[in-house]
Design an enzyme around this catalytic site. Structure first.
Site, PDB file in Angstrom:
ATOM      1  N   TYR A  57       0.843  -1.201   0.000  1.00 58.69           N
ATOM      2  CA  TYR A  57       0.000   0.000   0.000  1.00 58.69           C
ATOM      3  C   TYR A  57       0.878   1.252   0.000  1.00 58.69           C
ATOM      4  O   TYR A  57       1.324   1.721   1.036  1.00 58.69           O
ATOM      5  CB  TYR A  57      -0.928   0.028   1.214  1.00 58.69           C
ATOM      6  N   ARG A 242     -10.792   2.225  -9.307  1.00 67.39           N
ATOM      7  CA  ARG A 242     -12.215   1.940  -9.495  1.00 67.39           C
ATOM      8  C   ARG A 242     -12.748   2.395 -10.851  1.00 67.39           C
ATOM      9  O   ARG A 242     -13.842   1.971 -11.260  1.00 67.39           O
ATOM     10  CB  ARG A 242     -13.028   2.610  -8.379  1.00 67.39           C
TER      11      ARG A 242
END
Length: 327
Positions: A57, A242
């Protein structure tokens, strides 16, 4: 806040656990470091003592932010959940995908869980987190190029050295969990689960219930889809993963919002948001131990934490499930 034990360990974690993927910025568009630190601290103030992160991350950024956020807290009052097995600086194992780091530079991600890699990753994580032990150390994704026994022999070594308290897995099937258990006792499996994605209830969740393994549900809000804050034509920031995800087509968003409008009266009656209702439903689902909820700022973090204060009746849960089955 409500707390639950992880599997058959003595580790108790908050049912709403802070998910620190977005905090690292990577694949979510940019995240302000100071905002992410405030988000973690605001959640802690409301009883969210468990934080889930990973080296991948932000290529270390998320772990650094977590370490900075909890500096000064009593270490035994915080549960650090991190991972191993995704390398952006090594070309070994299963090729995962190509991406860009937070500076826009191209990187290739590999799923690799060889012994020497795990030992190195653990040392690097401990430094970034500013701690001398990790409460739950989880393999991030299966690695088909390394025997599962080799992977968990390395984790067992770290447990014996006191650098890791308990072992967990992520994205493992029931069969892979059973194989890992020949080498080490697992505490948990972190898997994708939401109202929109319930396929893990067919096999993996039942296995975890039967063998007393905790389930950590990630993306319980389906990366924002189930908050009710999106509408057809929504525009994502550059670098947000997304943008090309099938869950975020105009058709999917419209269909989801139609469902959410049917259950919204339950949230309204409780003075709660849709996101809070969805998170509460998630942790009330059979077999689900905690819901990982991400936040980029303190306001989002506080809202997520307060989901634990809601209670649902069996009738309300039944109504939600019936509407969900129609979706």
């Amino acid at each position: 806040m409500e707390y639950r034990k992880l599997g058959n360990t003595d580790l108790e974690v908050s049912v709403i656990t802070f998910g620190a993927w977005a905090a690292g910025g990577w694949m979510w568009g940019k995240t302000e470091r100071s905002d992410a630190i405030e988000a973690i601290q605001a959640a802690y103030d409301l009883g969210v003592t468990a934080i889930d992160t990973a080296p991948i991350y932000g290529q270390g950024t998320s772990e650094e932010i977590v370490g900075e956020a909890i500096k000064g807290y009593a270490r035994d009052k915080v549960q650090i959940l991190t991972k191993f097995g995704m390398r952006w600086d090594l070309t070994k194992g299963d090729f995962g995908f190509s991406s860009k780091d937070n500076d826009g530079n191209p990187i290739d991600i590999y799923k690799y869980a060889g012994k020497e890699s795990i030992i190195k990753e653990c040392e690097d994580s401990l430094k970034r987190l500013g701690t001398d032990y990790i409460d739950l150390y989880q393999i991030h994704w299966p690695d088909s190029t390394t025997p599962i026994s080799e992977t968990f022999e390395a984790v067992e070594k770290l447990v014996k050295e006191g650098k890791v308290r308990y072992a967990g897995v992520c994205n493992y099937s029931a069969a892979q969990m059973a194989e890992a258990e020949k080498t080490i006792r697992l505490a948990s499996n972190q898997i994708p689960f939401s109202m929109a994605k319930r396929d893990v209830e067919k096999e993996t969740v039942p296995y975890c219930i039967e063998h007393n393994k905790s389930v950590l549900a990630y993306s319980p809000l389906e990366r924002g889809l189930l908050t009710g804050k999106m509408s057809a034509g929504y525009t994502f920031q550059e670098g947000d993963h997304r943008a090309n995800n099938p869950y975020f087509t105009d058709e999917s968003i419209t269909k989801t919002n139609a469902f959410l409008s049917k259950i919204k009266p339950i949230a309204d009656d409780k003075g709660a948001t849709l996101a809070q209702l969805v998170l509460r439903w998630t942790v009330d689902r059979p077999g689900i131990t905690v819901a990982l909820a991400g936040a980029r700022n303190a306001q989002q973090s506080i809202q997520n934490a307060k989901a634990a204060d809601i209670s649902l009746t069996s009738e309300e849960i039944s109504f939600i499930n019936k509407e969900l089955d129609k979706m």
